[in-house]
Write an enzyme that holds these catalytic residues in place. Structure first.
Site, PDB file in Angstrom:
ATOM      1  CG  ASP A   8      -0.478   0.169   2.575  1.00 55.31           C
ATOM      2  OD1 ASP A   8       0.829   0.187   2.763  1.00 55.31           O
ATOM      3  OD2 ASP A   8      -1.050   0.451   3.631  1.00 55.31           O
ATOM      4  CB  CYS A  65       1.136  -2.288   4.793  1.00 54.95           C
ATOM      5  SG  CYS A  65       0.756  -3.266   6.205  1.00 54.95           S
ATOM      6  CB  THR A  67       2.158  -2.360  10.985  1.00 57.06           C
ATOM      7  OG1 THR A  67       1.106  -2.801  10.563  1.00 57.06           O
ATOM      8  CG2 THR A  67       1.877  -0.753  11.535  1.00 57.06           C
ATOM      9  CB  ILE A  69      -0.347  -5.627  11.418  1.00 56.34           C
ATOM     10  CG1 ILE A  69       0.900  -5.754  12.313  1.00 56.34           C
ATOM     11  CG2 ILE A  69      -1.559  -6.361  11.864  1.00 56.34           C
ATOM     12  CD1 ILE A  69       0.915  -4.829  13.786  1.00 56.34           C
ATOM     13  N   GLY A  70      -1.676  -5.269   8.671  1.00 57.61           N
ATOM     14  CA  GLY A  70      -2.739  -5.267   7.807  1.00 57.61           C
ATOM     15  C   GLY A  70      -2.703  -6.179   6.640  1.00 57.61           C
ATOM     16  CG  MET A  71       0.245  -5.566   3.459  1.00 60.51           C
ATOM     17  SD  MET A  71      -0.865  -5.806   2.021  1.00 60.51           S
ATOM     18  CE  MET A  71      -0.135  -4.302   1.048  1.00 60.51           C
ATOM     19  CG  HIS A  98      10.046 -23.808  13.049  1.00 59.92           C
ATOM     20  ND1 HIS A  98      10.209 -23.664  14.449  1.00 59.92           N
ATOM     21  CD2 HIS A  98      11.257 -24.242  12.548  1.00 59.92           C
ATOM     22  CE1 HIS A  98      11.195 -23.691  14.841  1.00 59.92           C
ATOM     23  NE2 HIS A  98      11.813 -24.344  13.794  1.00 59.92           N
ATOM     24  CG  HIS A 134       8.115 -27.502  11.867  1.00 58.42           C
ATOM     25  ND1 HIS A 134       7.501 -26.850  12.799  1.00 58.42           N
ATOM     26  CD2 HIS A 134       9.302 -27.733  12.248  1.00 58.42           C
ATOM     27  CE1 HIS A 134       8.663 -26.689  14.080  1.00 58.42           C
ATOM     28  NE2 HIS A 134       9.909 -27.286  13.508  1.00 58.42           N
TER      29      HIS A 134
HETATM   30  C1  RB5 Z   1      -1.804   2.787   6.396  1.00 55.35           C
HETATM   31  O1  RB5 Z   1      -1.611   4.221   7.139  1.00 55.35           O
HETATM   32  C2  RB5 Z   1      -1.723   1.800   7.356  1.00 55.35           C
HETATM   33  O2  RB5 Z   1      -2.652   1.624   8.197  1.00 55.35           O
HETATM   34  C3  RB5 Z   1      -1.179   0.295   6.730  1.00 55.35           C
HETATM   35  O3  RB5 Z   1       0.125   0.816   6.010  1.00 55.35           O
HETATM   36  C4  RB5 Z   1      -0.717  -0.774   7.643  1.00 55.35           C
HETATM   37  O4  RB5 Z   1       0.222  -0.361   8.261  1.00 55.35           O
HETATM   38  C5  RB5 Z   1      -1.945  -1.391   7.975  1.00 55.35           C
HETATM   39  O5  RB5 Z   1      -1.915  -2.454   8.566  1.00 55.35           O
END
Ligand code: RB5
Length: 150
Positions: A8, A65, A67, A69-71, A98, A134
């Site tokens: 993103d 992205c 963090t 995390i979203g990805m 693993h 695993h």
């Molecule tokens: C975008 O601002 C941010 O939320 C996105 O890149 C990511 O970190 C989401 O998990």
């Protein structure tokens, strides 16, 4: 190795910086976007890359992205995807050895360019251990996924 690449806006600059690194390591990467630092929605790119890997058109996927995390959350909704958010070379190595992770998710706002390069290098170099324990655990996840999706 054929790699599907996506980000993103939070991972856009790091994705662009990664392309020559992947080429220098001998990998063939295809960029599925995004194409600028304009705000976009990470699930769009996570699903694109995840579907390419799940379909077998690419061996691995790399998503960036802010963090990671979203990805990771989104990519793991694609059947057959084992996406791992990795913040260190050790995490990257273990996610392959693993968990046989087929998608790497990176938090571009939390890591330096050097850290990202090292994580990617180690992740691409490390093979799945194939250890029975695993394999058993991955199969448990796979079976749950089959039931969930009916
Ligand atoms: C975008 O601002 C941010 O939320 C996105 O890149 C990511 O970190 C989401 O998990």
């Amino acid at each position: 190795m054929r790699i599907a690449l996506g980000s993103d806006h939070g991972g856009y600059a790091a994705k662009e910086a990664l392309k020559p690194v992947l080429a220098s390591l001998g990998h063939e990467a295809k960029d599925f976007g995004t194409t600028s630092a304009e705000p976009v929605d990470y699930p769009v790119y996570a699903f694109k890359v995840g579907e390419e890997v799940a379909a077998g058109r690419f061996e691995r996927g790399i998503l960036l992205c802010g963090t990671g995390i979203g990805m990771g959350i989104a990519a793991n909704k694609v059947k057959g995807i084992r996406a791992a958010v990795c913040w260190s070379a050790d995490a990257a190595r273990l996610s392959r050895a693993h968990n046989d992770a087929n998608v790497l998710c990176i938090g571009a706002r939390l890591l330096s360019a050097g850290q990202i390069e090292e994580i990617v290098r180690v992740w691409l170099l490390t093979a799945f251990s194939g250890d029975e324990r695993h394999v058993r655990r991955i199969n448990q996840v796979r079976e749950r996924e089959e039931r969930w999706r009916g």
